[in-house]
Design an enzyme around this catalytic site. Structure first.
Site, PDB file in Angstrom:
ATOM      1  N   ARG A  27       0.815  -1.220   0.000  1.00 60.66           N
ATOM      2  CA  ARG A  27       0.000   0.000   0.000  1.00 60.66           C
ATOM      3  C   ARG A  27       0.857   1.283   0.000  1.00 60.66           C
ATOM      4  O   ARG A  27       0.483   2.284  -0.614  1.00 60.66           O
ATOM      5  CB  ARG A  27      -0.874  -0.031   1.254  1.00 60.66           C
ATOM      6  CG  ARG A  27      -1.598   1.269   1.621  1.00 60.66           C
ATOM      7  CD  ARG A  27      -2.484   0.977   2.838  1.00 60.66           C
ATOM      8  NE  ARG A  27      -2.994   2.159   3.487  1.00 60.66           N
ATOM      9  CZ  ARG A  27      -4.232   2.647   3.305  1.00 60.66           C
ATOM     10  NH1 ARG A  27      -5.047   2.061   2.461  1.00 60.66           N
ATOM     11  NH2 ARG A  27      -4.647   3.701   3.977  1.00 60.66           N
ATOM     12  N   ARG A  34      -1.821   9.129   4.809  1.00 58.63           N
ATOM     13  CA  ARG A  34      -1.786   9.535   6.213  1.00 58.63           C
ATOM     14  C   ARG A  34      -0.661  10.546   6.426  1.00 58.63           C
ATOM     15  O   ARG A  34      -0.356  10.917   7.537  1.00 58.63           O
ATOM     16  CB  ARG A  34      -1.517   8.314   7.123  1.00 58.63           C
ATOM     17  CG  ARG A  34      -2.549   7.219   7.069  1.00 58.63           C
ATOM     18  CD  ARG A  34      -3.899   7.636   7.642  1.00 58.63           C
ATOM     19  NE  ARG A  34      -4.853   6.533   7.511  1.00 58.63           N
ATOM     20  CZ  ARG A  34      -5.588   6.305   6.425  1.00 58.63           C
ATOM     21  NH1 ARG A  34      -5.507   7.125   5.368  1.00 58.63           N
ATOM     22  NH2 ARG A  34      -6.416   5.286   6.383  1.00 58.63           N
ATOM     23  N   GLU A  37     -13.476   6.172  -4.396  1.00 62.33           N
ATOM     24  CA  GLU A  37     -13.134   4.759  -4.207  1.00 62.33           C
ATOM     25  C   GLU A  37     -13.821   4.009  -5.346  1.00 62.33           C
ATOM     26  O   GLU A  37     -15.049   3.890  -5.375  1.00 62.33           O
ATOM     27  CB  GLU A  37     -13.624   4.232  -2.854  1.00 62.33           C
ATOM     28  CG  GLU A  37     -13.001   4.898  -1.629  1.00 62.33           C
ATOM     29  CD  GLU A  37     -11.581   4.432  -1.307  1.00 62.33           C
ATOM     30  OE1 GLU A  37     -11.055   3.530  -2.012  1.00 62.33           O
ATOM     31  OE2 GLU A  37     -10.988   4.981  -0.360  1.00 62.33           O
TER      32      GLU A  37
HETATM   33  O1  0X9 Z   1      -8.124   5.092   4.138  1.00 59.99           O
HETATM   34  C1  0X9 Z   1      -7.825   5.692   3.109  1.00 59.99           C
HETATM   35  O2  0X9 Z   1      -6.734   6.253   2.941  1.00 59.99           O
HETATM   36  C2  0X9 Z   1      -8.834   5.759   1.963  1.00 59.99           C
HETATM   37  N1  0X9 Z   1      -9.353   4.431   1.708  1.00 59.99           N
HETATM   38  S1  0X9 Z   1      -8.388   3.282   1.050  1.00 59.99           S
HETATM   39  O3  0X9 Z   1      -9.107   2.023   1.106  1.00 59.99           O
HETATM   40  N2  0X9 Z   1      -8.156   3.614  -0.494  1.00 59.99           N
HETATM   41  O4  0X9 Z   1      -7.138   3.257   1.731  1.00 59.99           O
HETATM   42  C3  0X9 Z   1      -9.956   6.671   2.342  1.00 59.99           C
HETATM   43  C4  0X9 Z   1      -9.576   8.074   2.699  1.00 59.99           C
HETATM   44  C5  0X9 Z   1     -10.770   8.868   3.089  1.00 59.99           C
HETATM   45  N3  0X9 Z   1     -10.503  10.206   3.444  1.00 59.99           N
HETATM   46  C6  0X9 Z   1     -10.221  10.635   4.697  1.00 59.99           C
HETATM   47  N4  0X9 Z   1     -10.131   9.832   5.710  1.00 59.99           N
HETATM   48  N5  0X9 Z   1     -10.039  11.918   4.843  1.00 59.99           N
HETATM   49 ZN    ZN Z   2      -6.407   4.107  -1.231  1.00 56.80          ZN
END
Ligand code: 0X9
Ligand code: ZN
Length: 308
Positions: free
Chosen positions: A121, A141, A271
């Site tokens: 990832r 993140r 998504e």
């Molecule tokens: O968790 C994530 O980074 C995103 N989903 S993923 O399954 N592609 O990893 C969603 C991000 C959503 N946005 C925020 N949390 N601000």
């Molecule tokens: Zn993602």
């Protein structure tokens, strides 16, 4: 021309990006923004029928594949390039907006996912000697908005490691710099992820709504409706809403929250639909997902221009 019947490795996509810039010099400017930890080029395209640097039109920014394993996001981004440059069916959209398309935000991670570990990832950077055993940072993140507060880990071995500091990664710094460079005229920011058939908007770190929530939701619905007109019943219909509420987890340091926090009015995480095996979208659906998602981008851009 790129085919939409299989997934391509980074060198093939890189060649496509370079080739487009080479073949359409009046329309496309290639930006070789930086090199990754493993030495690949982070490259994106600026697309403008006039002069991008005139700064006269609203800008739509699209990035994909910050998460390495989300392969299907790349053809969605390259399809957008195709529809803007090679096979123009919405000339107004091309004429009235400038576009920034960053099709592979994390080529190191993507390559590692293709060749070595399908479900990788993160990026591939070794941020300190003690992360040698566990390289990589979760790009989503790593943005500087409530960084390292929720839905994120300080453990370098974790999938959602936020990094040693906000913007520790060159991949996220490049997106930050794109946003910064054009901030006053970015009408829409889309970061393409997979999977789940969702259109998500801020604030994802705590589930609260921004002052732009009405606009965000309205345009989100318009995009989902536009996708639906072209979609296969094979995939679920898109759900539109606040990122934390729809996902049922809060996570900070994500790019759509960051873009909104610095002033981009319409900022979303897409998504994409997923295959039966989660992140693996069967290649037979690549073209379908690329074309239906383009309808969402078209709808979002048009609406963003009206509101802007
Ligand atoms: O968790 C994530 O980074 C995103 N989903 S993923 O399954 N592609 O990893 C969603 C991000 C959503 N946005 C925020 N949390 N601000
Ligand atoms: Zn993602």
């Amino acid at each position: 021309r790129l085919s939409y019947t299989s997934y391509h490795d980074w060198p093939v996509i890189e060649e496509y990006i370079d080739g487009i810039a080479h073949r359409y010099p009046d329309l496309v400017k290639l930006v070789n923004a930086a090199r990754t930890f493993e030495g690949r080029n982070l490259k994106y395209l600026k697309i403008s029928t006039t002069n991008f640097e005139d700064a006269s039109k609203p800008v739509v920014v699209v990035d994909a594949a910050i998460h390495a394993r989300e392969w299907a996001t790349i053809p969605v981004a390259t399809w957008a390039i195709r529809k803007l440059v090679e096979d123009v069916t919405e000339p107004d959209l091309l004429n009235n907006f400038d576009w920034v398309i960053f099709p592979v935000a994390n080529p190191d991670g993507y390559t590692f996912s293709l060749n070595t570990q399908r479900f990788w990832r993160k990026t591939r950077s070794i941020v300190s000697p003690n992360t040698k055993r566990c390289p990589g940072v979760d790009g989503n993140r790593n943005y500087d908005f409530h960084w390292n507060t929720v839905g994120t880990s300080t453990n370098p071995c974790a999938e959602n490691y936020g990094g040693p500091k906000a913007f520790s990664e060159i991949e996220t710094r490049i997106v930050r710099d794109i946003l910064d460079e054009h901030l006053s005229r970015i009408s829409l920011y889309l970061t393409i992820h997979s999977h789940g058939s969702m259109i998500l908007y801020p604030w994802g770190h705590d589930g609260s709504l921004s002052h732009h929530a009405l606009g965000l939701h309205t345009v989100g619905i318009e995009m989902a409706d536009a996708i639906h007109t072209k979609a296969l019943s094979h995939f679920p219909r898109y759900v539109v809403g606040n990122a934390a509420l729809v996902l049922r987890y809060a996570a900070s340091g994500a790019s759509e929250d960051y873009a909104h926090s610095v002033g981009v009015p319409l900022s979303y995480t897409y998504e994409l639909p997923g295959g039966g095996r989660g992140f693996f979208l069967d290649p037979i659906y690549i073209k379908q997902v690329a074309t239906e998602t383009w309808e969402g981008i078209v709808a979002g851009a048009s609406k963003s221009g009206i509101l802007f």
